[in-house]
Each structure stands twice: as structure tokens, then as C-alpha cells.
Design an enzyme around this catalytic site. Structure first.
Site, PDB file in Angstrom:
ATOM      1  CB  THR A  94     -18.522  30.188 -16.795  1.00 45.43           C
ATOM      2  OG1 THR A  94     -17.686  31.279 -16.388  1.00 45.43           O
ATOM      3  CG2 THR A  94     -17.982  29.608 -18.090  1.00 45.43           C
ATOM      4  CD1 TRP A 145      -5.792  14.262  -3.881  1.00 46.59           C
ATOM      5  CD2 TRP A 145      -6.214  14.023  -6.070  1.00 46.59           C
ATOM      6  NE1 TRP A 145      -4.923  15.067  -4.565  1.00 46.59           N
ATOM      7  CE2 TRP A 145      -5.163  14.948  -5.905  1.00 46.59           C
ATOM      8  CE3 TRP A 145      -6.657  13.715  -7.357  1.00 46.59           C
ATOM      9  CZ2 TRP A 145      -4.541  15.560  -6.982  1.00 46.59           C
ATOM     10  CZ3 TRP A 145      -6.049  14.329  -8.429  1.00 46.59           C
ATOM     11  CH2 TRP A 145      -4.997  15.254  -8.248  1.00 46.59           C
ATOM     12  CE  LYS A 154      -6.747  18.963  -4.475  1.00 48.26           C
ATOM     13  NZ  LYS A 154      -7.808  19.977  -4.477  1.00 48.26           N
ATOM     14  CD  GLU A 197     -16.304  26.676 -19.696  1.00 51.17           C
ATOM     15  OE1 GLU A 197     -17.310  25.956 -19.471  1.00 51.17           O
ATOM     16  OE2 GLU A 197     -15.720  27.303 -18.786  1.00 51.17           O
TER      17      GLU A 197
HETATM   18  P1  ADP Z   1     -21.565  26.134 -13.831  1.00 49.89           P
HETATM   19  O1  ADP Z   1     -20.138  26.514 -13.698  1.00 49.89           O
HETATM   20  O2  ADP Z   1     -22.537  27.221 -13.753  1.00 49.89           O
HETATM   21  O3  ADP Z   1     -21.952  24.932 -13.027  1.00 49.89           O
HETATM   22  P2  ADP Z   1     -21.513  24.549 -16.213  1.00 49.89           P
HETATM   23  O4  ADP Z   1     -22.862  24.009 -16.478  1.00 49.89           O
HETATM   24  O5  ADP Z   1     -20.701  24.945 -17.356  1.00 49.89           O
HETATM   25  O6  ADP Z   1     -21.701  25.771 -15.339  1.00 49.89           O
HETATM   26  O7  ADP Z   1     -20.741  23.521 -15.316  1.00 49.89           O
HETATM   27  C1  ADP Z   1     -19.992  22.497 -15.878  1.00 49.89           C
HETATM   28  C2  ADP Z   1     -19.510  21.603 -14.801  1.00 49.89           C
HETATM   29  O8  ADP Z   1     -20.592  20.929 -14.181  1.00 49.89           O
HETATM   30  C3  ADP Z   1     -18.615  20.492 -15.287  1.00 49.89           C
HETATM   31  O9  ADP Z   1     -17.293  20.950 -15.436  1.00 49.89           O
HETATM   32  C4  ADP Z   1     -18.759  19.473 -14.168  1.00 49.89           C
HETATM   33  O10 ADP Z   1     -17.926  19.769 -13.074  1.00 49.89           O
HETATM   34  C5  ADP Z   1     -20.177  19.648 -13.730  1.00 49.89           C
HETATM   35  N1  ADP Z   1     -21.011  18.628 -14.351  1.00 49.89           N
HETATM   36  C6  ADP Z   1     -21.764  18.734 -15.454  1.00 49.89           C
HETATM   37  N2  ADP Z   1     -22.426  17.589 -15.699  1.00 49.89           N
HETATM   38  C7  ADP Z   1     -22.073  16.713 -14.732  1.00 49.89           C
HETATM   39  C8  ADP Z   1     -22.392  15.349 -14.424  1.00 49.89           C
HETATM   40  N3  ADP Z   1     -23.250  14.647 -15.148  1.00 49.89           N
HETATM   41  N4  ADP Z   1     -21.811  14.799 -13.352  1.00 49.89           N
HETATM   42  C9  ADP Z   1     -20.950  15.487 -12.583  1.00 49.89           C
HETATM   43  N5  ADP Z   1     -20.613  16.768 -12.812  1.00 49.89           N
HETATM   44  C10 ADP Z   1     -21.157  17.374 -13.868  1.00 49.89           C
END
Ligand code: ADP
Length: 540
Positions: free
Chosen positions: A182, A441, A436, A327
């Protein structure tokens, strides 16, 4: 009574074999500088065999990690198969991580071999003295660069020397196939280890209509980098069905992407919203024939509704919104409307498509409140999204932070959501990005989406700024479209926001910036913005 069907392992080897037999001539195209290089599934499969032979000669054993530091390309695809199918573990490195995180990740994964695009060699050479486990460097080209480092090999020379006809070992389907870290906005990156089985099942889900809807007839262009959650698993899904693949290489400007879609008649593409915002701005000024494009899969961050509308109404192009995480391999939800939803009025359809959508088959979801109780699917109550399924992580790799991410066998995503009665998930925010304010929120994502719906706005990011009474208040950081830089006013934006939000939700201030800083995978980097504006004085 037990079923009497074969216990057939779900590994990646038969997937490659099938593409080689059934779709040998289907093209794999890679953009290299101004040129297009053409390969095929037959070539990729044959070269993957030679590559496995060469890696074995270098001493790569089952379970060893082979890292890549490379853009999207046919050679990268060869690595995607050779390494897992020989029983080793592919580890694509995020090219844009800061050096200290790259060093951490390579040492933590204990990578044995590091395969590098020639143009990226200088960056790797600088890291080399800090790498504790890497024994060989392989440069993905014809020549080795001038270097004082030992054990540097040219990919093409290794392949030329290796015998053909490598015998792929029989593997257990739960063998590790690949790992990604990540991006680690807080603390060190965490390792996620995918198995053959999880990648296989995920690929089968991806090709379904409910998900990305990819078939042999498609020309798929992954704009999402191959280091970002294995290009969202799409190279495996495309190989499964024999779709032509177009790899855009190192250059991802809107100009490059539009040119490539037009030239190769791309039908489906996938990437993060910031790319498509850029392409949209280009299409306002220049004409391209993008009529081949059937679907643009947008995920990784929220796709603003205004963007979905603009693509459809001005250019006849369809955006499909999806949500996922490293994940989760990454597929979690996709916003595909059901037959009855398709019959609703246009505004309702756009509202649904701007949500992140329904969970795909085999992914279970629930949303939990702060007391650990499930919240109702009423489309209003906020909860933290939790997931489980065959391609969802069960533990991070060798990391004692793991337990905090799980509850009763469910993975805690850290995303705050609502789920409506039809099962459509809407991401309200990442837990850490919510503003917040007093007891309320405020969703930074909602504010951003509406701001990016203003015709003069290119990008907008909303962050929380400390406030003496309210604890936090929203600050909007807005990038005007080039033609309106200097002329767009705060008041115009407040006029646009006021009818759409309760007063309490309106940002306390709006600042104009040149560009929103991006993370290593092209998402808005709000952590950086929060740091930059930590001491910002909100007007009284
Ligand atoms: P990084 O931490 O590098 O961004 P990830 O691709 O694993 O790596 O990130 C996942 C996160 O990206 C999700 O937990 C969410 O917060 C955000 N995310 C992914 N797709 C979307 C989406 N379509 N809309 C909003 N948030 C998204």
C-alpha cells in the site's frame, strides 16, 4: 456427502497456456517513445518460458521475490506470468514512492532479483547500496548500462541464452503469486500477498458484465500502472479471455492517451479520475475519434458526477465507476445499473452512477458504526465499510499492525460509507479525510464533486483545517481551468455551493492553487495539502 468433482488448482499457468493456444496472434501493443511495439500472446508465452528458465539459472527458487521497477509493457506482462508460474513471487514496485520507502519495501519483501526499465536505471542504481537482499539486476532491454554494480544483466541477452520449453511446475493454488505494498500515507507501506487462486478468481470476476465486462473482442488499455494493485488485475483478466492489450508505456498525458485510443481502437480502458479529468479538458479543445471506446472504468478515487455527465452528454462516452483497494486485489464494487434502474429518469441514473456501486459477486460487504454494530442499508447512515471474500486480504505480510485492520474475520477498509436499500455503496470519505466539525461529519468528497461540477473548475480538493470552536472546518483548494485562472472568484463558487449544501457544510474559505498535488498513484494528495495549509487563517 461430498461432491465428486476434481480438486483442480486455480493457478495462473493454465491461464497463460490457454491464451497461447486459443489466441496466439492476438496483439500485445506497447508504446515506446513515439513508436508502437507489437507482440502477441504466442510470443509472450514463449518468452515467459525462456524468462523462467533464465531466472532459474540466476538462482531464483520457489517463493523467492522478483521485483519489477517498470512501466506498463509487454515485457512487464512476461514477468507477470513467468515469475508466478515458476513458483516465485512477483513484486511490482511503485515507481513514484520516495527513495526511503522503496528501500524499506524492497528490504522488507527481501527481493532477490530486481527487473528495471532502462530509463529508470539511474534511480535504481542510487538505491542499490541500501538494498540488503537483491543479488541480481535485470535491465529490461538489449543492453546493460554503464555501471560499477556487479550482477547486472540485459533482459534480451538472458532470454536469448535461455533454452525454450521450460516445464512449469505443478503448484498449489494457495501459493503466493504476487505482492504489492500500500502507498503508506501514514507509517511504512504494508505488504499484501496475492495467491494464484485469488488472482484467478479475481480475473474471472473482472471479465463479468457486472464488473469490467471484458471479452476476446475487446481492446483493453490499462492506464492504471502495473505497479498499482497489478494494474487492477486487468492483465490477468485480459489474458484469461484473450483480449488485445495496449500498454501506454511511460507517457500518460491526455494527448498520448487520446492518440493511442484513436490509433489502436481501444474499447475499454481503466484508470484514476485525475487522468480522465485531464482528457476531458483536452476534448473540449481538440477533436479525436474515440468512437471505439465502449467503457472507461474509473476508480481509485471518487469519479465526480459532473465528469460522468460531461463525458456522456458531450462526447457519448460511458464511465463506469468502481471502488477497490490494494488489500482487495482491488475489485470491491462496481456501479452497473440493473435493468429496472436503467429505466429511471436520467438524473436518477447519473446519481446512481456517481455512487461506487454494488459489491461484485463473491465480495461481501457491511458497514459498522463506532460501537461495532452494523448500520442499516438506508442510504443515509454512515458506517465504516468492512469486506470479506476470496480476493480480500487476511493479513498483511509480516506486519504487527495487521490485527487492527480486522474485525470478526472482516477486513476494515477505513472508508466511511452509506449503503442504500438496493445495495449501492457511496464512499463518503476516507476516515482520515472526513472533516469533523462540531458533532457533524462533513464529506470532503461531496464538496469536491460539486466544486468540480462548476464549469470553470478543473480540480478541487477539500481538507480539514483546525478551528478553535468547531475543532475542524473545511477549506477548499481549487484549480481553475486554464482559461479562468485569475478571473474565477470565490463568490462564484459559493453561489454554486449554497443551493446544494446546508450552511454548516460550506467551506470556511476557498483558496486558488495551480495544481492539486498527487500521490504516487495519481490520486489527490490531501495529506500534503493538509500540511501546506495547517496554519491557514480561516476568515472569522
Ligand atoms: P492508495 O492507498 O495508494 O490510494 P489503494 O488504491 O489501495 O491505494 O487505495 C484504496 C482507497 O482508495 C480506498 O480505500 C478508497 O478510500 C479510495 N478509493 C478507491 N476507489 C474509490 C472510488 N471509486 N471512490 C472513492 N474512493 C475510492
Amino acid at each position: 456427502m461430498q461432491g465428486l468433482m476434481m480438486d483442480y488448482p486455480l493457478t495462473l499457468t493454465p491461464l497463460l497456456d490457454r491464451a497461447q493456444r486459443l489466441y496466439p496472434h492476438k496483439e500485445i501493443v506497447t508504446k515506446v517513445g513515439p513508436n508502437l511495439e507489437r507482440s502477441s500472446y504466442a510470443e509472450v508465452a514463449a518468452r515467459a518460458g525462456r524468462l523462467a528458465e533464465a531466472l532459474a539459472r540466476l538462482g531464483v527458487l520457489p517463493g523467492d521475490r522478483v521485483a519489477t521497477f517498470a512501466f506498463n509493457s509487454n515485457r512487464h506482462l512476461e514477468l507477470y506470468f513467468a515469475v508466478p508460474c515458476m513458483g516465485a513471487v512477483l513484486h511490482p514496485l511503485n515507481l513514484r514512492l520516495p527513495a526511503e520507502q522503496l528501500i524499506y519495501v524492497i528490504n522488507h519483501a527481501e527481493d532477490k532479483v530486481l527487473c528495471v526499465d532502462p530509463g529508470l536505471w539511474p534511480a535504481v542504481e542510487k538505491l542499490a547500496p541500501h538494498l540488503k537482499t537483491v543479488q541480481h539486476f535485470v535491465v529490461l532491454g538489449d543492453h546493460t548500462p554503464e555501471t560499477s554494480l556487479g550482477s547486472v544483466h540485459a533482459y534480451e541477452a538472458l532470454l536469448a541464452e535461455a533454452a525454450a520449453g521450460f516445464t512449469w511446475p505443478a503448484l498449489d493454488e494457495n501459493t503466493a503469486a504476487a505482492m504489492c505494498y500500500t502507498s503508506g500515507t501514514t507509517g511504512h507501506p504494508k505488504g499484501v500477498v496475492y495467491s494464484h487462486r485469488s488472482i484467478y478468481l479475481h480475473a474471472m470476476a473482472l471479465v463479468m458484465h457486472e464488473a469490467m465486462n471484458i471479452s476476446e473482442r475487446d481492446v483493453f488499455m490499462p492506464v492504471v500502472p502495473m505497479f498499482h494493485v497489478l494494474a487492477w488485475g486487468t492483465p490477468y483478466a485480459c489474458t484469461l479471455v484473450g483480449a488485445k492489450q495496449v500498454f501506454p508505456g511511460a507517457h500518460l498525458t491526455p494527448l498520448d492517451l487520446a492518440g493511442l485510443i484513436q490509433a489502436e481502437r481501444v474499447t475499454v480502458t481503466a484508470g484514476v479520475p485525475s487522468l480522465w479529468l485531464g482528457l476531458l479538458a483536452l476534448l473540449e479543445k481538440e477533436r479525436y475519434d474515440l468512437s471505439s471506446l465502449r467503457d472507461m472504468i474509473v476508480g481509485g478515487a471518487a469519479a465526480p458526477r459532473a465528469m460522468i455527465e460531461a463525458y456522456e452528454q458531450k462526447h457519448g462516452l460511458n464511465i463506469t465507476h468502481a471502488w477497490g483497494m490494494t488489500e482487495m486485489s482491488p475489485l470491491g464494487t462496481v456501479s452497473r445499473l440493473t435493468s429496472s434502474q436503467l429505466e429511471r429518469p436520467e438524473a436518477e441514473r447519473f446519481a446512481l452512477r456517481a455512487k461506487q456501486g454494488k459489491s461484485v459477486p463473491l465480495v461481501e460487504i457491511r458497514a459498522m458504526d463506532e460501537m461495532g454494530r452494523e448500520v442499516p442499508w438506508d442510504g443515509q447512515t454512515y458506517g465504516e465499510l468492512q469486506v470479506r471474500g476470496p480476493w480480500v486480504i487476511r493479513s498483511y505480510y509480516s506486519d504487527d499492525r495487521s490485527p487492527a485492520s480486522f474485525q470478526e474475520g472482516w477486513f476494515r477498509t477505513g472508508d466511511v460509507v452509506t449503503i442504500d436499500p438496493e445495495g449501492f455503496v457511496q464512499i463518503v470519505d476516507r476516515t482520515k479525510d472526513l472533516v469533523k466539525s462540531g458533532g457533524e461529519w462533513i464529506s470532503s468528497v461531496e464538496l469536491e464533486n460539486v466544486l468540480m461540477g462548476h464549469p470553470k473548475v478543473l480540480e478541487a480538493a477539500v481538507i480539514a483545517v483546525a478551528h478553535p470552536i468547531w475543532q475542524e472546518r473545511p477549506l477548499a483548494c481549487v484549480v481553475p481551468k486554464p482559461d479562468y485562472a485569475g478571473s474565477l472568484t470565490k463568490e462564484e463558487l459559493y453561489e454554486h455551493l449554497r443551493p446544494r449544501f446546508p450552511k454548516l457544510y460550506l467551506p470556511d474559505d476557498i483558496v486558488f492553487i495551480e495544481a492539486v498535488p498527487k500521490t504516487s498513484v495519481g490520486k489527490f494528495n490531501k495529506r500534503l495539502l493538509r500540511e501546506q495549509y495547517r496554519d491557514h487563517q480561516l476568515p472569522a
